[in-house]
Design an enzyme around this catalytic site. Structure first.
Site, PDB file in Angstrom:
ATOM      1  N   LYS A 192       0.826  -1.213   0.000  1.00  0.00           N
ATOM      2  CA  LYS A 192       0.000   0.000   0.000  1.00  0.00           C
ATOM      3  C   LYS A 192       0.861   1.266   0.000  1.00  0.00           C
ATOM      4  O   LYS A 192       0.606   2.214  -0.750  1.00  0.00           O
ATOM      5  CB  LYS A 192      -0.908  -0.024   1.225  1.00  0.00           C
ATOM      6  CG  LYS A 192      -2.134   0.859   1.140  1.00  0.00           C
ATOM      7  CD  LYS A 192      -3.008   0.629   2.366  1.00  0.00           C
ATOM      8  CE  LYS A 192      -4.376   1.231   2.206  1.00  0.00           C
ATOM      9  NZ  LYS A 192      -5.225   0.944   3.380  1.00  0.00           N
ATOM     10  N   LYS A 193       1.894   1.273   0.844  1.00  0.00           N
ATOM     11  CA  LYS A 193       2.757   2.453   0.965  1.00  0.00           C
ATOM     12  C   LYS A 193       3.478   2.727  -0.358  1.00  0.00           C
ATOM     13  O   LYS A 193       3.555   3.869  -0.814  1.00  0.00           O
ATOM     14  CB  LYS A 193       3.773   2.228   2.091  1.00  0.00           C
ATOM     15  CG  LYS A 193       4.722   3.379   2.335  1.00  0.00           C
ATOM     16  CD  LYS A 193       5.589   3.096   3.561  1.00  0.00           C
ATOM     17  CE  LYS A 193       6.577   4.229   3.827  1.00  0.00           C
ATOM     18  NZ  LYS A 193       7.632   4.315   2.815  1.00  0.00           N
ATOM     19  N   GLU A 194       4.016   1.667  -0.972  1.00  0.00           N
ATOM     20  CA  GLU A 194       4.734   1.820  -2.239  1.00  0.00           C
ATOM     21  C   GLU A 194       3.796   2.304  -3.347  1.00  0.00           C
ATOM     22  O   GLU A 194       4.171   3.154  -4.168  1.00  0.00           O
ATOM     23  CB  GLU A 194       5.378   0.486  -2.627  1.00  0.00           C
ATOM     24  CG  GLU A 194       6.526   0.083  -1.707  1.00  0.00           C
ATOM     25  CD  GLU A 194       6.905  -1.384  -1.826  1.00  0.00           C
ATOM     26  OE1 GLU A 194       8.017  -1.739  -1.391  1.00  0.00           O
ATOM     27  OE2 GLU A 194       6.086  -2.180  -2.344  1.00  0.00           O
ATOM     28  N   ASP A 259       7.919 -11.338   0.000  1.00  0.00           N
ATOM     29  CA  ASP A 259       8.703 -12.314  -0.762  1.00  0.00           C
ATOM     30  C   ASP A 259       7.898 -13.583  -1.008  1.00  0.00           C
ATOM     31  O   ASP A 259       7.955 -14.178  -2.085  1.00  0.00           O
ATOM     32  CB  ASP A 259       9.992 -12.668  -0.009  1.00  0.00           C
ATOM     33  CG  ASP A 259      10.920 -11.478   0.160  1.00  0.00           C
ATOM     34  OD1 ASP A 259      10.827 -10.539  -0.648  1.00  0.00           O
ATOM     35  OD2 ASP A 259      11.739 -11.489   1.093  1.00  0.00           O
TER      36      ASP A 259
END
EC number: 2.7.1.167
Length: 461
Positions: A192-194, A259
């Site tokens: 979400k942040k990216e 990952d």
């Protein structure tokens, strides 16, 4: 699907920032006489694969035939990666291989010490040539970007164009606010942040989520657009927006969850699994990972076990529950009741309660408590049976039984953030309201009650 996938061994190529995750386990029970800081006494060290290497470990654990391509320094961390990964690494002399040393005490991360060189690699052409030589043998390519200098715009462009020409899917775990270097990839998996940074949006709530995820797909010519939403699951945009809900029961450490997500997605696409089904499976893999500590890989056997989780583990004593809640900075929602015969009204009520925070705790009246409140003929179901039925719902995180007529003592002990009651308490005193930060009243579904069900059964007799 799991049975099919567990028998497959697709060849998958990974390029990216391979690093070493070191865990230094310490006893931090003293304060230094020299300064107001903790004294950490080293107990043991644990060296693990990190970054792109953790994606490699996840894919290998899933059963894939994985090959690593990367650039490392001529140092101990570089040697560790070469010794533990199948692949080819170019050695750039004088470059520091990323090494993250996490200082751990009582299962909590106290400090992280990083050694790294984040400048662009000097061996771009050599890495591209190596990729061109190897690519034709693989079913999928993963670009695992941690902004440590390996995945330069030139490298990304060359890899994506070559793979696309061969109809090989390219999956990217991106980093940074400029996603243009990943244009043409099959999919990106920003969190979400990216995604917010790349889109320059203030939030991804409501209609903004669909608008943003669609914009990512269009702006960067992706086949699929994905945003991982932490506890809310995975958002996917193909022709329209779909949400695969999160599956985690207990969260201890989010390290490496991303990952695991891209590893499962790559494994699935290499085997031509439908994308939304792949997202659902990736959620289950992430749920396994966050229930452990540190960068860990996941297997299909673990995912199978998770899908058939022993829900009785969600039933805790108040002491066990308090210890678990203290480990996480989560918003705790508490509600309580007899839940003697669980019905549709209960389900909708609890589902709404869960949405108010991160962890939903249900306080359950014991058999003795129900008898005291409802009379000698109750409960119909024993406290263990009632607890198991509640624990079986995915939106209930924990169930704790109490003997008192009211949950006041339990609320005082657990100190939840939000106390939830039915809307019929609007003009009544809510027990424990003075202890919590907030009280929420939820409307019940009309026409549903345990008493009515019991009366209906009696009438039929």
């Amino acid at each position: 699907m799991l049975e099919f996938l567990s028998q497959q061994k697709p060849k998958i190529l990974i390029i990216g920032d391979f690093m070493v995750d070191n865990y230094t386990w310490c006893d931090c029970s003293r304060i230094s006489p020299e300064a107001p800081v903790l004294v950490a006494k080293t107990l043991k060290e644990d060296k693990r694969l990190g970054g792109a290497a953790n994606v490699y470990a996840n894919l290998k654990n899933l059963g894939a035939d994985v090959f690593a391509l990367g650039v490392v320094g001529d140092d101990e961390s570089g040697k560790f990666l070469q010794e533990n990964l199948k692949g080819e690494f170019l050695i750039q002399k004088g470059r520091k291989t990323p090494f993250k040393n996490r200082i751990m005490a009582h299962n909590q991360q106290v400090l992280r010490l990083d050694e790294e060189d984040t400048s662009a690699i000097l061996l771009e052409n050599e890495l591209i040539a190596l990729f061109d030589e190897k690519i034709k043998d693989f079913k999928a390519v993963v670009l695992s970007d941690y902004a440590k200098g390996v995945l330069t715009p030139k490298v990304c462009k060359a890899v994506i164009e070559k793979a696309k020409a061969l109809n090989i899917p390219v999956l990217v775990d991106p980093k940074g606010s400029d996603f243009s270097k990943y244009s043409g990839a099959t999919l990106l998996t920003p969190n979400k942040k990216e995604a917010l940074e790349a889109l320059k949006f203030e939030n991804l709530e409501g209609k903004n989520l669909e608008k943003g995820i669609k914009k990512l797909k269009e702006d960067f010519a992706l086949r699929y657009s994905i945003i991982t939403l932490s506890e809310a699951g995975i958002a996917l945009f193909d022709e329209n927006l779909k949400i695969a809900p999160a599956k985690a029961l207990e969260v201890y450490d989010v390290t490496g969850a991303g990952d695991s997500v891209i590893a499962v997605l790559a494994f699935c696409l290499a085997n031509e699994i439908e994308i939304f089904k792949a997202c659902e499976l990736a959620n289950e893999a992430a749920a396994v990972v966050v229930s452990k500590i540190g960068s860990v890989s996941v297997s299909f056997d673990e995912i199978k076990s998770f899908k058939h989780v022993d829900f009785e583990k969600k039933i805790k004593s108040k002491e066990e529950l308090l210890a678990l809640l203290k480990q996480n900075d989560k918003k705790i929602v508490f509600t309580n009741g007899c839940f003697d015969i669980v019905h549709f009204g209960h389900i909708k009520y609890l589902e709404k309660a869960k949405r108010l925070g991160d962890v939903l705790v249900v306080g359950l009246n014991s058999d003795a408590s129900v008898k005291s409140l409802k009379g000698e003929s109750r409960p119909v179901n024993s406290e263990f049976q009632r607890a198991c039925m509640l624990a079986a719902f995915y939106f209930v995180d924990f169930v704790v039984v109490f003997d008192e007529d009211t949950p006041l003592e339990l609320i005082s002990f657990l100190k939840p953030d939000i106390l939830v009651k039915g809307a019929d308490y609007k003009d009544k005193i809510v027990v424990g309201a003075d202890i919590v930060s907030k009280v929420e009243l939820i409307d019940f579904e009309e026409g549903f009650s345990t008493s009515k069900i019991i009366e209906k059964i009696k009438d039929k007799k």
